[in-house]
Design an enzyme around this catalytic site. Structure first.
Site, PDB file in Angstrom:
ATOM      1  N   LYS A  61       5.981 -17.602  34.291  1.00  0.00           N
ATOM      2  CA  LYS A  61       7.285 -18.186  33.954  1.00  0.00           C
ATOM      3  C   LYS A  61       8.467 -17.414  34.565  1.00  0.00           C
ATOM      4  O   LYS A  61       8.653 -17.493  35.777  1.00  0.00           O
ATOM      5  CB  LYS A  61       7.365 -18.388  32.445  1.00  0.00           C
ATOM      6  CG  LYS A  61       6.202 -19.321  32.011  1.00  0.00           C
ATOM      7  CD  LYS A  61       6.247 -19.876  30.629  1.00  0.00           C
ATOM      8  CE  LYS A  61       5.195 -20.961  30.482  1.00  0.00           C
ATOM      9  NZ  LYS A  61       4.180 -20.744  29.488  1.00  0.00           N
TER      10      LYS A  61
ATOM     11  N   ASP B 255      -0.116 -11.037  26.170  1.00  0.00           N
ATOM     12  CA  ASP B 255       0.204 -12.155  27.048  1.00  0.00           C
ATOM     13  C   ASP B 255       1.709 -12.366  26.957  1.00  0.00           C
ATOM     14  O   ASP B 255       2.204 -12.987  26.021  1.00  0.00           O
ATOM     15  CB  ASP B 255      -0.571 -13.404  26.607  1.00  0.00           C
ATOM     16  CG  ASP B 255      -0.205 -14.624  27.444  1.00  0.00           C
ATOM     17  OD1 ASP B 255       0.735 -14.529  28.259  1.00  0.00           O
ATOM     18  OD2 ASP B 255      -0.856 -15.665  27.271  1.00  0.00           O
TER      19      ASP B 255
ATOM     20  N   TYR C 185      -1.798 -19.598  23.084  1.00  0.00           N
ATOM     21  CA  TYR C 185      -2.206 -20.220  24.342  1.00  0.00           C
ATOM     22  C   TYR C 185      -2.182 -19.169  25.447  1.00  0.00           C
ATOM     23  O   TYR C 185      -1.197 -18.449  25.594  1.00  0.00           O
ATOM     24  CB  TYR C 185      -1.244 -21.362  24.693  1.00  0.00           C
ATOM     25  CG  TYR C 185      -1.608 -22.100  25.962  1.00  0.00           C
ATOM     26  CD1 TYR C 185      -2.792 -22.821  26.058  1.00  0.00           C
ATOM     27  CD2 TYR C 185      -0.753 -22.098  27.068  1.00  0.00           C
ATOM     28  CE1 TYR C 185      -3.124 -23.506  27.217  1.00  0.00           C
ATOM     29  CE2 TYR C 185      -1.072 -22.788  28.232  1.00  0.00           C
ATOM     30  CZ  TYR C 185      -2.259 -23.490  28.302  1.00  0.00           C
ATOM     31  OH  TYR C 185      -2.582 -24.176  29.454  1.00  0.00           O
TER      32      TYR C 185
HETATM   33  C1  LIG Z   1       2.630 -20.964  29.756  1.00  0.00           C
HETATM   34  C2  LIG Z   1       1.733 -19.937  29.215  1.00  0.00           C
HETATM   35  C3  LIG Z   1       0.529 -19.586  29.848  1.00  0.00           C
HETATM   36  C4  LIG Z   1      -0.011 -20.347  31.017  1.00  0.00           C
HETATM   37  O1  LIG Z   1       0.771 -20.237  32.136  1.00  0.00           O
HETATM   38  P1  LIG Z   1       0.641 -21.359  33.298  1.00  0.00           P
HETATM   39  O2  LIG Z   1       1.554 -20.864  34.357  1.00  0.00           O
HETATM   40  O3  LIG Z   1       1.025 -22.650  32.673  1.00  0.00           O
HETATM   41  O4  LIG Z   1      -0.786 -21.343  33.729  1.00  0.00           O
HETATM   42  C5  LIG Z   1      -0.177 -18.523  29.347  1.00  0.00           C
HETATM   43  N1  LIG Z   1       0.244 -17.843  28.262  1.00  0.00           N
HETATM   44  C6  LIG Z   1       1.385 -18.152  27.633  1.00  0.00           C
HETATM   45  C7  LIG Z   1       1.825 -17.349  26.465  1.00  0.00           C
HETATM   46  C8  LIG Z   1       2.152 -19.227  28.067  1.00  0.00           C
HETATM   47  O5  LIG Z   1       3.254 -19.554  27.398  1.00  0.00           O
END
Ligand SMILES: *Cc1c(COP(=O)(O)O)cnc(C)c1O
Length: 426
Positions: A267, A239, A144
């Site tokens: 995060k 990411d 994701y």
């Molecule tokens: C949570 C998450 C996102 C998206 O971040 P948001 O602040 O919810 O837009 C992207 N990549 C990873 C790996 C994530 O865990």
């Protein structure tokens, strides 16, 4: 436990907010029942609107690595708020946080702050395309990277939970530029690269995946990606929205010993406020506006409240890196306890873990990619989730999510959690 008030609040929320929530995974669709409305939280505990106290294993989906309402972070926010909440002009604290992040993370020289992980990943890919002059990207099933169009192709957790791996509204034109491979399968990536020779701008992945459960890359996979990218002039994008400042000061690049060309954050870097970021060397980041032609902007980007929360959080982690070790030990302890409890019940399962990320899968096969993660028995997962909730333990309400441990969890909390697993009927 009683969740009367939560259910009433949910019913009311649904009158005004689609599905009653502002982010789908909160709605409990994967596990059934009504979501729990939180009143407040402190340390490792959530206190809900019905007065229940729950041990929290999601920590706002990762940001609150030191527990809820962590005092240095809260104090920093309060102090900053009194001086004004947004200016749309440069502030010193943006440089303070940028400098600290660049110090902590290997291999980055410039960092741009945005407001979410979604924005960070979307911008990182635009930058990679602008830098390389190529259009296509490779992503992995079950990873994701936020909800921007290019990424809503087999996107893990929320998107998978809701059965819409390819969301309506994403155009064919966009989807055709996103190529898909299975995680931990270097052959598939090599084949995609050969079939699209000279057309690929970036390979993006969660260097340790957390959105299809916790999945660790094999050494040959992650190092193979690096070599392939070097050989083909493709940018490797890590990411690290989830892993950044969680697995160690320097995130996955540090713990895996593999360098990325662009890294995204979210995060933890915001300390519980909305912050995302993307970073690279000066050359790549020099392509970004206003220095370069790749456009990216934000009215509230680098917002002083968000920066103050992030700075307080990263300062704590930087001055006390033992936190990462202590978290890892706690997670290993929980891992062992849950495994023993499930074994004694004769429940088929796999537990995946890396650092303070852990996931429990009800399957007899090793979980190494999205397909093997999807084989988990969801009926057992539902019983497990609701059983644990009944015992006062709040786990992620989807089998595709990892737990994120926070340092406020005590060994007593972990023992209580393990005892809960022993008690529930599966
Ligand atoms: C949570 C998450 C996102 C998206 O971040 P948001 O602040 O919810 O837009 C992207 N990549 C990873 C790996 C994530 O865990």
């Amino acid at each position: 436990m009683i969740y009367k008030r939560s259910s009433a609040l949910f019913a009311e929320a649904k009158q005004y907010i689609p599905g009653g929530v502002n982010s789908p995974v909160r709605a409990f669709k994967a596990v059934g029942g009504d979501p729990i409305f939180v009143k407040k939280a402190k340390g490792a505990y959530l206190y809900d609107e019905d007065g229940n106290k729950l041990i929290d294993y999601i920590a706002s989906w990762g940001p609150l690595i030191l527990g809820h309402a962590y005092e240095p972070v809260i104090n920093a926010i309060v102090e900053k708020a009194q001086k004004g909440t947004s200016f749309g002009m440069p502030t010193e604290i943006e440089t303070d946080l940028a400098k600290l992040a660049v110090e902590m993370v290997p291999n980055i020289e410039r960092i741009r702050f945005v407001n979410s992980g979604t924005e960070a990943c979307m911008s990182a890919v635009r930058l990679a395309r602008g830098y390389t002059g190529k259009d296509k990207i490779i992503k992995f099933s079950g990873c994701y990277h936020g909800h921007s169009d290019s990424f809503l192709i087999q996107a893990g957790s929320g998107a998978v939970t809701f059965g819409s791996p390819n969301s309506p509204g994403v155009t064919q034109g966009t989807a055709k530029d996103t190529l898909l491979a299975a995680y931990n399968n270097l052959d598939e990536v090599q084949n995609l690269v050969s079939a699209n020779k000279g057309e690929i701008a970036a390979i993006i992945l969660e260097p340790i995946a957390g959105n299809m459960g916790c999945i660790v890359p094999t050494d040959s996979f992650i190092k193979g990606l690096r070599e392939l990218c070097d050989h083909e002039g493709i940018l490797l994008v890590f990411d690290e929205v989830m892993t950044g400042f969680r697995l160690g000061k320097g995130g996955a690049q540090e713990v895996l010993g593999v360098k990325a060309d662009i890294v995204t954050f979210g995060k933890v870097i915001g300390g519980g406020l909305p912050v995302g970021a993307f970073a690279a060397n000066a050359d790549i980041m020099g392509h970004l506006a206003p220095d370069g032609p790749v456009y990216q902007a934000g009215t509230l980007s680098g917002n002083p409240l968000a920066m103050s929360a992030g700075l307080a959080m990263l300062t704590e982690l930087n001055t006390n890196p033992n936190i990462f070790k202590s978290l890892e030990e706690k997670t290993a302890y929980l891992h062992k306890g849950i495994a023993t409890a499930l074994e004694s019940k004769g429940v088929t399962h796999q537990i995946n873990r890396y650092g303070s990320m852990i996931s429990v899968h009800f399957t007899d096969e090793p979980v190494v990619d999205f397909a093997s993660s999807a084989k988990g028995n969801n009926d057992t997962f539902k019983k497990y989730f609701h059983g644990m909730l009944e015992q006062g333990v709040y786990l992620p309400p989807s089998a595709f999510e990892s737990y994120f441990l926070n340092d406020a969890l005590s060994y007593q909390d972990l023992d209580d959690t393990i005892a809960a697993v022993e008690k529930i009927a599966l």
